[in-house]
Design a protein around this motif. Structure first.
Motif, short mmCIF file in Angstrom:
data_model
loop_
_atom_site.label_atom_id
_atom_site.label_comp_id
_atom_site.label_asym_id
_atom_site.label_seq_id
_atom_site.Cartn_x
_atom_site.Cartn_y
_atom_site.Cartn_z
N MET A 1 0.84 -1.19 0.00
CA MET A 1 0.00 0.00 0.00
C MET A 1 0.88 1.26 0.00
O MET A 1 1.83 1.35 0.76
CB MET A 1 -0.90 0.01 1.23
N ILE A 2 0.57 2.21 -0.86
CA ILE A 2 1.27 3.49 -0.90
C ILE A 2 0.50 4.48 -0.03
O ILE A 2 -0.70 4.69 -0.24
CB ILE A 2 1.36 4.03 -2.34
N ARG A 3 1.16 5.05 0.94
CA ARG A 3 0.54 6.06 1.79
C ARG A 3 1.16 7.42 1.47
O ARG A 3 2.35 7.52 1.17
CB ARG A 3 0.74 5.74 3.27
N ILE A 4 0.34 8.46 1.57
CA ILE A 4 0.78 9.82 1.24
C ILE A 4 0.55 10.73 2.42
O ILE A 4 -0.53 10.74 3.02
CB ILE A 4 0.03 10.35 0.00
N LEU A 5 1.56 11.50 2.76
CA LEU A 5 1.48 12.46 3.85
C LEU A 5 2.07 13.78 3.36
O LEU A 5 3.23 13.83 2.95
CB LEU A 5 2.25 11.96 5.07
N ALA A 6 1.28 14.83 3.35
CA ALA A 6 1.75 16.12 2.85
C ALA A 6 1.32 17.23 3.79
O ALA A 6 0.38 17.08 4.57
CB ALA A 6 1.21 16.38 1.45
N ASP A 7 2.03 18.37 3.70
CA ASP A 7 1.71 19.48 4.61
C ASP A 7 0.50 20.28 4.15
O ASP A 7 0.02 21.14 4.89
CB ASP A 7 2.93 20.39 4.84
N THR A 8 -0.03 19.99 2.93
CA THR A 8 -1.30 20.58 2.50
C THR A 8 -2.11 19.51 1.79
O THR A 8 -1.56 18.59 1.16
CB THR A 8 -1.10 21.77 1.54
N HIS A 9 -3.43 19.62 1.91
CA HIS A 9 -4.30 18.64 1.25
C HIS A 9 -4.15 18.73 -0.26
O HIS A 9 -4.19 17.70 -0.96
CB HIS A 9 -5.76 18.89 1.64
N GLY A 10 -3.94 19.93 -0.78
CA GLY A 10 -3.80 20.09 -2.22
C GLY A 10 -2.60 19.35 -2.77
O GLY A 10 -2.67 18.70 -3.82
N ASP A 11 -1.46 19.41 -2.05
CA ASP A 11 -0.26 18.69 -2.49
C ASP A 11 -0.45 17.19 -2.38
O ASP A 11 0.04 16.43 -3.22
CB ASP A 11 0.96 19.13 -1.68
N ALA A 12 -1.15 16.74 -1.35
CA ALA A 12 -1.42 15.31 -1.21
C ALA A 12 -2.24 14.81 -2.40
O ALA A 12 -1.95 13.75 -2.97
CB ALA A 12 -2.16 15.04 0.10
N GLU A 13 -3.24 15.57 -2.80
CA GLU A 13 -4.07 15.20 -3.95
C GLU A 13 -3.25 15.22 -5.24
O GLU A 13 -3.42 14.37 -6.12
CB GLU A 13 -5.26 16.15 -4.06
N ARG A 14 -2.36 16.19 -5.35
CA ARG A 14 -1.53 16.30 -6.55
C ARG A 14 -0.59 15.09 -6.65
O ARG A 14 -0.40 14.54 -7.73
CB ARG A 14 -0.72 17.60 -6.50
N ILE A 15 -0.01 14.69 -5.54
CA ILE A 15 0.87 13.53 -5.53
C ILE A 15 0.09 12.28 -5.91
O ILE A 15 0.54 11.45 -6.71
CB ILE A 15 1.53 13.37 -4.15
N ASN A 16 -1.08 12.12 -5.33
CA ASN A 16 -1.90 10.95 -5.61
C ASN A 16 -2.32 10.90 -7.08
O ASN A 16 -2.35 9.82 -7.69
CB ASN A 16 -3.12 10.93 -4.70
#
Length: 251
Positions: A1-16
């Motif tokens: 499973m790939i988990r994503i943790l970012a300091d903004t929700h927008g960047d997390a969505e962009r990475i995903n």
């Protein structure tokens, strides 16, 4: 499973989005629990100083799952220093390069995680202590610079080479030998570096072997030339290693 943790929700969505929506976002407010423990790769997006809550969550993941490879997505290289001191960053990707570089780094990280999982299985096994310690060390180090031979490994774990030879021979099935296992780990790392774009000469220089030596090792395992090795999928190669070298030791 790939988990994503970012300091903004927008960047997390962009990475995903860059990985086709295959990741799952970690909720900093909820913290880390058993439902989040199925991680084979963690992507951390950080453009600026990480919030305290995010740092605490990263420290907890590092403490509970130190084998999970971390890929840092950032704007500037110095952001690496903003992660917890003990957390080792497997790879660095710029936000500007998400579409072209993130997926290859994930595939490489997953292969590294597979070796860590094998190391954990060996660590929990009933193999003789000296051999168990040596195998765990060799599997964990294979993601950076694999041991060149049994003598080098024995020196690292402070054990006589003959002891490791004998214990491996008693535990393994023919024709496997400890030398062959170490050679296979070299080939796994060489394949990984080639996938990252290095030429075979550069791969050999990184690992301390001439190309001709790497070619000879590849003919021993998995039984092909370096050119043919490039056409083998990473997952297929790791699975073959686990089946031929690690599986028989754990039976």
């Amino acid at each position: 499973m790939i988990r994503i943790l970012a300091d903004t929700h927008g960047d997390a969505e962009r990475i995903n989005a860059a990985i086709g929506g295959a990741g799952q976002l970690l909720d900093v407010a909820r913290g880390f629990n058993a439902d989040d423990a199925d991680i084979d790769c963690l992507i951390v997006g950080c453009r600026r100083q990480c919030p305290r809550e995010m740092l605490e969550l990263l420290r907890e993941i590092e403490r509970k799952m130190p084998w999970v490879p971390v890929i840092l997505v950032t704007d500037r290289g110095r952001s690496v220093a903003r992660l917890p001191d003990r957390m080792r960053v497997f790879a660095l990707v710029r936000f500007a390069d998400l579409q072209t570089q993130l997926q290859p780094r994930i595939e490489t990280a997953r292969r590294t995680a597979a070796l860590w999982h094998l190391a954990e299985a060996v660590r929990r096994s009933t193999l003789p202590p000296a051999l168990r310690r040596a195998l765990v060390r060799s599997l964990r180090q294979a993601g950076s610079r694999p041991f060149r031979n049994v003598a080098e490994l024995a020196n690292a774990v402070r054990c006589a080479p003959v002891t490791l030879f004998q214990q491996f021979r008693q535990a393994a099935a023919e024709p496997a030998t400890l030398n062959r296992l170490l050679g296979a780990l070299v080939i796994l790392r060489a394949h990984q570096l080639r996938d990252l774009g290095l030429g075979w000469k550069a791969v050999g220089a990184r690992l301390g072997f001439h190309r001709s030596t790497l070619n000879r090792k590849a003919r021993t395992w998995p039984g092909c030339t370096l050119t043919e090795l490039e056409r083998i999928g990473a997952d297929q190669l790791v699975a073959a290693f686990a089946t031929e070298y690690v599986g028989p030791l754990l039976r």
